[in-house]
Design an enzyme around this catalytic site. Structure first.
Site, short mmCIF file in Angstrom:
data_model
loop_
_atom_site.label_atom_id
_atom_site.label_comp_id
_atom_site.label_asym_id
_atom_site.label_seq_id
_atom_site.Cartn_x
_atom_site.Cartn_y
_atom_site.Cartn_z
N GLU A 68 -1.07 6.81 -24.42
CA GLU A 68 -0.40 5.87 -23.46
C GLU A 68 -1.13 4.59 -22.94
O GLU A 68 -2.33 4.66 -23.12
CB GLU A 68 -0.12 6.68 -22.30
CG GLU A 68 0.81 7.96 -22.35
CD GLU A 68 0.88 9.20 -21.16
OE1 GLU A 68 0.31 8.53 -19.94
OE2 GLU A 68 1.33 10.10 -21.33
N LEU A 97 1.20 27.93 -16.42
CA LEU A 97 1.83 28.49 -15.23
C LEU A 97 1.07 28.33 -14.18
O LEU A 97 0.60 29.30 -13.33
CB LEU A 97 2.42 29.98 -15.45
CG LEU A 97 3.59 30.52 -14.44
CD1 LEU A 97 4.86 29.69 -14.57
CD2 LEU A 97 3.72 32.01 -14.47
N HIS A 104 5.65 8.27 -18.11
CA HIS A 104 4.76 9.04 -17.25
C HIS A 104 5.13 8.90 -15.95
O HIS A 104 4.35 8.01 -15.21
CB HIS A 104 3.37 8.57 -17.62
CG HIS A 104 2.41 9.59 -17.35
ND1 HIS A 104 1.24 9.79 -18.06
CD2 HIS A 104 2.08 10.43 -16.06
CE1 HIS A 104 0.36 10.66 -17.22
NE2 HIS A 104 0.90 11.18 -16.10
N ARG A 109 0.39 16.92 -21.00
CA ARG A 109 -0.24 15.71 -21.42
C ARG A 109 0.03 15.53 -22.69
O ARG A 109 0.32 16.61 -23.79
CB ARG A 109 -1.96 15.89 -21.39
CG ARG A 109 -2.59 15.84 -19.95
CD ARG A 109 -2.55 14.19 -19.73
NE ARG A 109 -3.30 13.87 -18.49
CZ ARG A 109 -2.67 13.80 -17.50
NH1 ARG A 109 -1.49 13.95 -16.99
NH2 ARG A 109 -3.50 13.47 -16.10
#
Ligand code: NAP
Ligand code: 8YV
Length: 320
Positions: free
Chosen positions: A262, A153, A280, A233
């Protein structure tokens, strides 16, 4: 006599607007982002700044004896060894805040696409199946009455939470430190959060502490009505456990913008119709990426002109 420009290294790709501005302000050296930083010693000695898409390892930093600053394109800088840079007195900057709204908007879009299967419905229409076969199947899932748990947060997590409020869902969160300035329910651990909610949104950085913390136990705690959304991530997730959980309906669905390795996405995810997959793209609009590009360049220009950086990361040494 022409003024000697400061030399800046760009390892690998760079946003075109950043590239254009960097070329105007600096003497730019471009190289591939491979394993070796293979440049003549004379060039390595000249390099004072780096502009990078999240890639600057300790070995590369060590090869640049006169490096002052690494300016990272992206708020996440897990690919830059900021701790090592700090030991060498090298500044690291990132691109916080300018992407908060875009990433939060995309997260809400991904959440709705995941529960209401809108991309699948569009594919159905485009394939001519509506006319031939009748209405698209009702979605078992809905956003109505959900209890959303935010893992993280911070700058972006807070924007996601604010956007969730009008959807009338319950909102809880887990971070290491409880926030006193928010109306959302705090969970003291990820497991406590996953147990209490049916929708988990991850927006935490990649750190050794967050590596694969979203595992089989967390997914089981989320439950059969559970939806998992990841915009933080991919390294925070045990992807094999996630694929198993989706396949065996341990959770109902997942929406993923980020992946462990990735751009490689496990084939097991391609095969699942309860996974909504994005390459992404959470910050990937022209206006937002332009703002990020400007911040990358402004940090370098600020440092070399005035010895001031706009957005240093917490690890960076204070200089000036
Ligand atoms: P931020 O302001 O630093 O917020 C990070 C949040 O994660 C904080 O609430 C922090 O709270 C929490 N956190 C960190 N480590 C944690 C842990 N071990 N356990 C639980 N909570 C933890 O960062 P931000 O600007 O919101 O960005 C967050 C991340 O999103 C970035 O680092 C990046 O990896 C990712 N991102 C992805 C995209 C995309 O395109 N998909 C775009 C932008 C950002 P505590 O410190 O109190 O734990
Ligand atoms: C970008 C991101 O996609 O800011 C981040 O941490 O993950 C994204 O905004 C990325 O940095 C650009 O390569």
């Amino acid at each position: 006599m022409t003024e000697q420009k400061t030399t800046v290294l760009i390892p690998g790709r760079m946003h075109p607007r950043a590239l254009e501005r960097l070329n105007a302000a600096f003497d730019v050296v471009q190289t591939t982002a491979g394993a070796e930083l293979d440049l003549p010693a004379e060039t390595l000695e000249k390099i004072r700044g780096v502009a990078t898409l999240n890639g600057m390892r300790a070995e590369w930093i060590d090869k640049l004896p006169n490096l002052d600053i690494i300016s990272n394109f992206g708020v996440g800088y897990d690919g830059v060894d900021a701790k090592h840079a700090a030991t060498k007195g090298v500044i690291v900057t990132n691109t916080p805040d300018v992407l908060n709204d875009e990433v939060a908007d995309t997260t809400i879009g991904l959440l709705i696409n995941t529960v209401r299967r809108l991309p699948v419905a569009e594919t159905y229409l485009r394939a001519g199946r509506w006319e031939k076969e009748g209405p698209f199947a009702l979605t078992p899932l809905s956003l109505k009455n959900r209890h959303v748990g935010l893992l993280g947060l911070g700058r972006i997590g807070l924007e996601i939470a604010k956007r969730l409020e009008p959807f009338k869902v319950k909102i809880s969160y887990h971070t290491r430190t409880e926030r006193k300035d928010v109306p959302y329910t705090y969970a003291a651990s990820l497991m406590e959060l996953a147990t209490s909610v049916d929708t988990l949104i991850s927006i935490i950085p990649a750190t050794p502490e967050t590596h694969k913390i979203i595992n089989a136990d967390v997914l089981a705690a989320l439950g059969a009505n559970g939806v998992f959304i990841n915009v933080g991530r991919g390294t925070s997730v045990d992807e094999e456990a996630l694929i198993d959980a989706l396949k065996n309906k341990v959770i109902a669905a997942a929406g993923l913008d980020v992946f462990y390795d990735e751009p490689r996405v496990p084939s097991g995810l391609f095969d699942l119709d309860n996974a909504c997959l994005l390459p992404h793209v959470a910050s990937a609009s022209v206006p937002t990426r332009n703002d990020m590009a400007d911040l990358v360049v402004d940090n370098l220009v600020g440092w070399f002109r005035e010895r001031k950086v706009l957005t240093p990361v917490p690890e960076t040494p204070v200089k000036g």
